[in-house]
Write a protein that holds these residues in place. Structure first.
Motif, PDB file in Angstrom:
ATOM      1  N   LEU A  40      62.300 -55.644  68.756  1.00 16.04           N
ATOM      2  CA  LEU A  40      61.161 -56.548  68.878  1.00 16.04           C
ATOM      3  C   LEU A  40      60.253 -56.097  69.996  1.00 16.04           C
ATOM      4  O   LEU A  40      59.458 -56.857  70.518  1.00 16.04           O
ATOM      5  N   GLU A  41      60.387 -54.822  70.411  1.00 18.79           N
ATOM      6  CA  GLU A  41      59.457 -54.301  71.410  1.00 18.79           C
ATOM      7  C   GLU A  41      58.102 -54.072  70.753  1.00 18.79           C
ATOM      8  O   GLU A  41      57.985 -54.040  69.538  1.00 18.79           O
ATOM      9  N   GLU A  42      57.094 -53.878  71.585  1.00 23.38           N
ATOM     10  CA  GLU A  42      55.742 -53.669  71.072  1.00 23.38           C
ATOM     11  C   GLU A  42      55.658 -52.354  70.297  1.00 23.38           C
ATOM     12  O   GLU A  42      56.290 -51.373  70.643  1.00 23.38           O
ATOM     13  N   LEU A  43      54.829 -52.375  69.241  1.00 24.67           N
ATOM     14  CA  LEU A  43      54.616 -51.191  68.413  1.00 24.67           C
ATOM     15  C   LEU A  43      53.352 -50.488  68.878  1.00 24.67           C
ATOM     16  O   LEU A  43      52.312 -51.093  69.027  1.00 24.67           O
ATOM     17  N   SER A  44      53.441 -49.206  69.101  1.00 22.67           N
ATOM     18  CA  SER A  44      52.268 -48.416  69.481  1.00 22.67           C
ATOM     19  C   SER A  44      52.169 -47.239  68.536  1.00 22.67           C
ATOM     20  O   SER A  44      53.070 -46.414  68.472  1.00 22.67           O
ATOM     21  N   MET A  60      58.593 -41.123  56.958  1.00 18.79           N
ATOM     22  CA  MET A  60      58.579 -42.392  57.691  1.00 18.79           C
ATOM     23  C   MET A  60      57.182 -42.688  58.237  1.00 18.79           C
ATOM     24  O   MET A  60      56.737 -43.836  58.253  1.00 18.79           O
ATOM     25  N   ASP A  61      56.474 -41.634  58.676  1.00 18.22           N
ATOM     26  CA  ASP A  61      55.091 -41.814  59.136  1.00 18.22           C
ATOM     27  C   ASP A  61      54.228 -42.406  58.020  1.00 18.22           C
ATOM     28  O   ASP A  61      53.436 -43.325  58.236  1.00 18.22           O
ATOM     29  N   ALA A  62      54.390 -41.837  56.811  1.00 26.89           N
ATOM     30  CA  ALA A  62      53.593 -42.306  55.675  1.00 26.89           C
ATOM     31  C   ALA A  62      53.946 -43.748  55.316  1.00 26.89           C
ATOM     32  O   ALA A  62      53.067 -44.557  54.989  1.00 26.89           O
ATOM     33  N   LEU A  63      55.241 -44.075  55.378  1.00 23.74           N
ATOM     34  CA  LEU A  63      55.672 -45.444  55.067  1.00 23.74           C
ATOM     35  C   LEU A  63      55.128 -46.433  56.097  1.00 23.74           C
ATOM     36  O   LEU A  63      54.667 -47.530  55.756  1.00 23.74           O
ATOM     37  N   LEU A  64      55.164 -46.048  57.379  1.00 24.29           N
ATOM     38  CA  LEU A  64      54.616 -46.909  58.436  1.00 24.29           C
ATOM     39  C   LEU A  64      53.124 -47.152  58.232  1.00 24.29           C
ATOM     40  O   LEU A  64      52.644 -48.287  58.355  1.00 24.29           O
ATOM     41  N   LEU A  65      52.396 -46.087  57.927  1.00 28.57           N
ATOM     42  CA  LEU A  65      50.957 -46.219  57.719  1.00 28.57           C
ATOM     43  C   LEU A  65      50.668 -47.095  56.506  1.00 28.57           C
ATOM     44  O   LEU A  65      49.762 -47.948  56.526  1.00 28.57           O
ATOM     45  N   GLN A  66      51.445 -46.921  55.436  1.00 30.11           N
ATOM     46  CA  GLN A  66      51.262 -47.739  54.238  1.00 30.11           C
ATOM     47  C   GLN A  66      51.471 -49.220  54.550  1.00 30.11           C
ATOM     48  O   GLN A  66      50.656 -50.077  54.174  1.00 30.11           O
ATOM     49  N   CYS A  67      52.559 -49.534  55.249  1.00 30.30           N
ATOM     50  CA  CYS A  67      52.853 -50.929  55.594  1.00 30.30           C
ATOM     51  C   CYS A  67      51.833 -51.486  56.585  1.00 30.30           C
ATOM     52  O   CYS A  67      51.481 -52.676  56.527  1.00 30.30           O
ATOM     53  N   PHE A  68      51.360 -50.620  57.481  1.00 32.45           N
ATOM     54  CA  PHE A  68      50.358 -51.031  58.463  1.00 32.45           C
ATOM     55  C   PHE A  68      49.059 -51.456  57.767  1.00 32.45           C
ATOM     56  O   PHE A  68      48.520 -52.535  58.014  1.00 32.45           O
ATOM     57  N   SER A 118      54.815 -59.467  66.812  1.00 33.30           N
ATOM     58  CA  SER A 118      54.735 -60.408  65.688  1.00 33.30           C
ATOM     59  C   SER A 118      54.166 -59.724  64.453  1.00 33.30           C
ATOM     60  O   SER A 118      54.610 -59.983  63.329  1.00 33.30           O
ATOM     61  N   PHE A 119      53.187 -58.853  64.648  1.00 32.89           N
ATOM     62  CA  PHE A 119      52.590 -58.130  63.530  1.00 32.89           C
ATOM     63  C   PHE A 119      53.636 -57.266  62.828  1.00 32.89           C
ATOM     64  O   PHE A 119      53.729 -57.244  61.597  1.00 32.89           O
ATOM     65  N   LEU A 120      54.459 -56.575  63.626  1.00 31.62           N
ATOM     66  CA  LEU A 120      55.508 -55.728  63.056  1.00 31.62           C
ATOM     67  C   LEU A 120      56.539 -56.566  62.318  1.00 31.62           C
ATOM     68  O   LEU A 120      56.876 -56.298  61.161  1.00 31.62           O
ATOM     69  N   ARG A 121      57.013 -57.614  62.976  1.00 32.00           N
ATOM     70  CA  ARG A 121      58.119 -58.393  62.431  1.00 32.00           C
ATOM     71  C   ARG A 121      57.694 -59.282  61.254  1.00 32.00           C
ATOM     72  O   ARG A 121      58.367 -59.348  60.235  1.00 32.00           O
ATOM     73  N   ASN A 122      56.565 -59.967  61.406  1.00 30.83           N
ATOM     74  CA  ASN A 122      56.180 -60.964  60.409  1.00 30.83           C
ATOM     75  C   ASN A 122      55.353 -60.409  59.262  1.00 30.83           C
ATOM     76  O   ASN A 122      55.289 -61.032  58.200  1.00 30.83           O
ATOM     77  N   ASP A 130      61.739 -47.773  60.219  1.00 34.13           N
ATOM     78  CA  ASP A 130      62.493 -47.429  61.422  1.00 34.13           C
ATOM     79  C   ASP A 130      61.619 -46.521  62.285  1.00 34.13           C
ATOM     80  O   ASP A 130      61.424 -45.345  61.971  1.00 34.13           O
ATOM     81  N   ILE A 131      61.083 -47.068  63.341  1.00 48.01           N
ATOM     82  CA  ILE A 131      60.148 -46.321  64.188  1.00 48.01           C
ATOM     83  C   ILE A 131      60.831 -45.122  64.829  1.00 48.01           C
ATOM     84  O   ILE A 131      60.196 -44.103  65.117  1.00 48.01           O
ATOM     85  N   LYS A 132      62.153 -45.213  65.030  1.00 51.51           N
ATOM     86  CA  LYS A 132      62.873 -44.089  65.648  1.00 51.51           C
ATOM     87  C   LYS A 132      62.777 -42.826  64.801  1.00 51.51           C
ATOM     88  O   LYS A 132      62.846 -41.708  65.311  1.00 51.51           O
ATOM     89  N   LYS A 133      62.632 -42.999  63.491  1.00 53.09           N
ATOM     90  CA  LYS A 133      62.613 -41.844  62.592  1.00 53.09           C
ATOM     91  C   LYS A 133      61.193 -41.322  62.360  1.00 53.09           C
ATOM     92  O   LYS A 133      60.992 -40.442  61.534  1.00 53.09           O
ATOM     93  N   SER A 134      60.215 -41.901  63.050  1.00 56.34           N
ATOM     94  CA  SER A 134      58.831 -41.487  62.860  1.00 56.34           C
ATOM     95  C   SER A 134      58.337 -40.688  64.059  1.00 56.34           C
ATOM     96  O   SER A 134      59.055 -40.502  65.050  1.00 56.34           O
ATOM     97  N   SER A 135      57.088 -40.235  63.962  1.00 57.38           N
ATOM     98  CA  SER A 135      56.492 -39.508  65.087  1.00 57.38           C
ATOM     99  C   SER A 135      55.783 -40.451  66.052  1.00 57.38           C
ATOM    100  O   SER A 135      55.099 -40.020  66.962  1.00 57.38           O
ATOM    101  N   TYR A 136      55.918 -41.744  65.807  1.00 59.07           N
ATOM    102  CA  TYR A 136      55.334 -42.736  66.704  1.00 59.07           C
ATOM    103  C   TYR A 136      56.408 -43.209  67.678  1.00 59.07           C
ATOM    104  O   TYR A 136      57.582 -43.330  67.323  1.00 59.07           O
TER     105      TYR A 136
END
Length: 550
Positions: A226-230, A267-275, A294-298, A311-317
């Motif tokens: 639940l840490e901030e997403l950057s 994972m980068d592509a999946l994050l961008l798609q969900c974003f 909240s944006f990430l979780r909800n 999973d942000i750990k598996k991305s380049s972010y």
């Protein structure tokens, strides 16, 4: 308690004596708070409101509201902190930890069952039966629910962690939370590592919620963090170990179509798609600023396709832990990439199916009907000090508060009789008739309020569960039940034909014609099943009397 909409009875500014009493009551209920903490919670000069409400089951509750956020609520002479207060003082109450998936059930009105409690290495908190306690989720110490313990800690352990553990009163995302600024919980790292791991969510043997919920197993994967997403690229020169971990994590994608991209790029592509999906279809402009956590979780997690997991750990972010709280303050809605984005077909279908299932499974809740008042041109000068312009919509309680403040600010209370208010030029122009200008010098308080409301534009608000409030001008028209003979005099007991047609000359009204005298059946349907207040149903006296049948 607040899983359904509540009704506001009154909303007033707290008096000085009541302010001091509240501070004493909070100090007695929560002795760990310092004098500085008490001054921050109950400041001497800032506006603090007392809101009297009725919960959906009829319980009378008092809310204490500071900076538009409810900070405490009082039920049966006992004070409870809200999640807004607990986010500033996370150690104020003994806290039980559960899985993120359980939170949805708690917000729906369920209690916390002991099988859903995560036991940390330091053991459970010591509580007594009936003691106020809070609930947090793994990896974040910020409480997300408030309730009372149903038994002592020793009894919980003695029962083998089975049964009901916490009777939940208030949760993050319920209507009490929505009464505030709707901000999300901050990210507060846990002080103690939990015994369980992420995989244990799948292996839970029993539900973590009580009978008020739907009893589904908490099998949703917990939030990775639940840490901030950057969304910033990793810096060059990261440790080699992380690259090896990414390679290992890529082996989990068995069974999927072959993809030439690396696991990190996928994972980068999946994050961008969900974003982009979350921004385009989940977030409204009115929600901004919105906490990144909240944006990430909800929002982002709900946009993730089935069979995949963010999973942000598996991305380049990278994740950044900041001392402050990060929020999305503004979005460029004209961004070409955002405007041109459309979710994949399978995701859109899943989303539509989930929404339709959710709506079909949702129990019926009657609409909340509230009478409101709009500031008219004649009364503009009277509401100027409160910064309410022509057209501003207010409840009767808000109107009374504004008028009371105006009278006190201008020292218009009669010195000889406090029940009367002296008329100044503004009140004269706004509330008196021309024939009264030379005759009326003072008004009773009740007459003052009645005249003000009478000269305002009447409105009404309809709140349907899960929808934005609908505000319309004028009084809400009641449902009128009437009986008339049409052609023959045949009457049927229950089975009857029905015709639905618009009322000529009316935009929103419809006429339902039912064969036979069905006033009793229609009235029962409206009052009992659809729970329409009786004052909005006319003609119930036209029920056919026994012995009158032909």
């Amino acid at each position: 308690m607040f899983a359904k909409q509540f009704r506001v009875k009154s909303n007033t500014v707290i008096k000085g004596s009541d302010r001091r009493k509240l501070k004493t009551d909070i100090s007695n209920a929560f002795p760990m708070l310092s004098a500085e903490d008490l001054t921050e919670l109950v400041p001497n000069k800032e506006e603090l409101n007392v809101v009297k409400i009725y919960a959906h089951k009829g319980d009378a509750v008092t809310l204490y509201v500071l900076h538009k956020n409810p900070i405490f609520f009082e039920l049966e002479k006992q004070l409870y902190p809200t999640v807004y207060t607990l986010w500033h003082y996370p150690d104020l109450l003994p806290t039980f930890t559960t899985w993120p998936a359980v939170l949805q059930k708690l917000a729906g009105g369920a209690d916390l069952m002991l099988p859903g409690v995560v036991v940390p290495l330091g053991g459970l908190p010591e509580v007594k039966k009936g003691e106020c306690c809070s609930i947090s989720v793994v990896r974040n110490r910020a409480p997300v629910a408030v309730g009372t313990a149903t038994m002592t800690t020793a009894e919980m352990l003695g029962l083998g962690m089975k049964g009901r553990g916490v009777s939940v009163l208030h949760t993050y995302t319920d209507y009490l939370w929505a009464f505030g600024d709707k901000s999300g919980p901050p990210s507060i790292p846990s002080l103690d590592s939990e015994v369980a791991t992420e995989g244990d969510v799948e292996a839970e043997g029993e539900e973590g919620v009580g009978e008020h919920g739907d009893g589904d197993r908490a099998t949703e994967p917990p939030c990775p963090s639940l840490e901030e997403l950057s969304l910033e690229p990793r810096e060059a020169g990261e440790e080699e170990g992380e690259k090896e971990e990414e390679k290992k994590d890529g082996d989990d994608a068995d069974g999927e179509e072959e993809d030439s991209r690396s696991p990190q790029e996928q994972m980068d592509a999946l994050l961008l798609q969900c974003f982009l999906h979350a921004l385009k279809s989940k977030v409204k402009k009115s929600e901004l600023p919105l906490l990144t956590s909240s944006f990430l979780r909800n929002h982002m997690f709900s946009c993730c396709p089935n069979g995949k997991q963010l999973d942000i750990k598996k991305s380049s972010y990278k994740k950044e832990l900041s001392k402050g709280v990060e929020s999305i303050v503004e979005v460029d809605w004209r961004n070409p990439e955002l405007r041109s984005f459309s979710p994949p077909e399978d995701v859109a279908k899943e989303e539509g199916l989930a929404e339709s299932n959710e709506e079909s499974d949702r129990p019926y809740q009657p609409p909340e009907i509230t009478t409101l008042y709009s500031v008219s041109a004649r009364l503009q000068s009277l509401f100027e000090d409160a910064q309410k312009r022509k057209g501003a919509v207010l409840s009767s309680g808000e109107v009374r508060t504004i008028i009371t403040e105006y009278v006190k600010k201008n020292e218009l209370v009669d010195d000889t009789n406090k029940n009367y208010v002296n008329i100044n030029p503004t009140l004269c122009d706004c509330l008196l008739e021309k024939s009264e200008y030379q005759e009326v010098e003072k008004l009773k308080w009740d007459d003052l309020f009645a005249r003000t409301l009478d000269r305002m534009q009447h409105c009404h608000q309809l709140v349907f569960p899960g929808q934005e409030p609908i505000i319309k001008k004028g009084h809400i028209e009641p449902i009128d039940l009437s009986v008339a003979s049409r052609g023959s005099n045949k009457k049927h007991r229950v089975q009857a034909s029905t015709v639905l047609q618009p009322v000529p000359g009316s935009k929103d009204r419809v006429l339902i014609q039912i064969q036979g005298n069905q006033v009793q059946q229609a009235g029962k349907l409206l009052l009992d099943q659809y729970q329409i207040p009786r004052k909005y149903v006319q003609g119930l006296d036209k029920v056919q009397k026994p012995g009158k049948k032909k």
